[in-house]
Design an enzyme around this catalytic site. Structure first.
Site, short mmCIF file in Angstrom:
data_model
loop_
_atom_site.label_atom_id
_atom_site.label_comp_id
_atom_site.label_asym_id
_atom_site.label_seq_id
_atom_site.Cartn_x
_atom_site.Cartn_y
_atom_site.Cartn_z
N SER A 1 6.46 -3.62 5.35
CA SER A 1 6.29 -3.69 6.81
C SER A 1 5.01 -3.02 7.31
CB SER A 1 7.48 -3.02 7.50
OG SER A 1 7.62 -1.68 7.07
N TYR A 2 4.30 -2.28 6.45
CA TYR A 2 3.07 -1.60 6.91
C TYR A 2 1.96 -2.63 7.06
CZ TYR A 2 5.24 2.77 5.12
OH TYR A 2 6.08 3.84 4.86
N SER A 3 1.27 -2.78 8.20
CA SER A 3 1.51 -2.05 9.43
C SER A 3 1.79 -3.07 10.55
CB SER A 3 0.30 -1.20 9.77
OG SER A 3 -0.88 -2.02 9.59
#
Length: 314
Positions: free
Chosen positions: A53-55
């Protein structure tokens, strides 16, 4: 040369500072990210932490940017076998949750972005209590058996769910968590110490704490009257308003001065010396921020210094 630490019951050996990849593709562009990764590995570092999920929270990003940067860097350097890559599943906008089908699809997407055939350490990022542990562990076990994942870990999970997961793995002879990624630092001890730490200790899990520097507060740059700009400044600055925060800062200042090291190095050294902790996670947006983090491998605090920090942070 800083010695590596064994990661729980796995065969992974890691540097005592895990380099946080949350900034890659966000506050550090690809060129700066490459420079930070180069400097970290040149100093002996080998443990890079990221998440699918970054970023996704940043304007113009959709998630996976950090993995893509790390994958491009490993491809450019030809050093995949020299680094331990940890990533996580459950929070990517396109792959939310911990159903078996999502875990497997998200892992394939991460492998593609990382440009590799295996993830060294795969964490469930945030537990989803509505999904039975049997389904989660079953899916992770399939990934391990397929050679796509070497070891598994959990982050942001309750002591009860962690215990249930470990018991199921043991009972069924399936892949078992070897690492735990809790929120833990000198100004946030109750987020790990207590029941969760007890489960980790009994099960032989390695703790790899995130927010190890309390969003920058434990670097010492937040002082009364000082203005600090940045995406995490408000969260970090609030610790100045607490007696604990001020006491911790005073103790860190004295000990850092005695050792002639940065405040951040002392804060990380206290954390790295805690029972169960293998490697705190800290990120660097620039190469200049790295030495204070890397120093954790060289600094050993005295019993008296450890006790003072423990007392100040109580």
């Amino acid at each position: 040369m800083t010695s590596l630490r064994k990661l729980g019951s796995s065969d992974l050996e890691v540097f005592p500072l895990s380099l946080g990849g949350n900034v890659f593709g966000w506050t550090a562009d690809e060129a700066m990210s490459f420079a930070v990764l180069d400097a970290y590995t040149a100093a002996g570092g080998n443990f890079v932490d990221t998440a699918d999920s970054y970023s996704s929270w940043a304007d113009g990003n959709s998630g996976g940017e950090s993995e893509t940067v790390i994958g491009n860097w490993m491809a450019a350097r030809g050093n995949r076998d020299d680094v331990v890559i940890a990533t996580k599943v459950s929070q990517h906008p396109d792959f939310p949750g911990l159903t078996a089908s999502n875990i497997k699809a998200a892992a394939d997407a991460s492998l593609q972005r990382l440009r590799t055939d295996r993830i060294d350490l795969y964490y469930t990022h945030f537990d989803k209590p509505e999904v039975p542990v049997e389904e989660i562990i079953g899916a992770l076990d399939e990934l391990v058996k397929a050679g796509k994942v070497r070891a598994i870990g959990a982050s942001n999970i309750s002591a009860a769910r962690l215990s249930e997961s470990l018991a199921f793995s043991d009972r069924e002879g399936l892949a078992r968590y070897v690492a735990l990624q809790p929120h833990y630092n000198l100004v946030s001890r109750d987020t790990y110490e207590g029941e969760l730490e007890s489960v980790a200790a009994r099960a032989g899990l390695a703790a790899v704490p995130y927010y190890a520097l309390a969003s920058g507060f434990l670097t010492g740059k937040y002082r009364p009257g000082a203005t600090v700009a940045g995406p995490r400044a408000a969260g970090a600055g609030k610790h100045l308003d607490t007696e604990r925060g001020r006491k911790v800062l005073a103790a860190l200042d004295d000990i850092a001065e005695a050792h002639t090291v940065p405040v951040a190095t002392v804060a990380l050294a206290w954390l790295a010396a805690q029972p169960t902790v293998a490697a705190p996670i800290a990120s660097a947006r620039t190469v200049e921020q790295l030495p204070a983090l890397l120093g954790v491998g060289e600094l050993t605090l005295t019993d008296e210094e450890m006790a003072r920090l423990t007392q100040a942070s109580a």
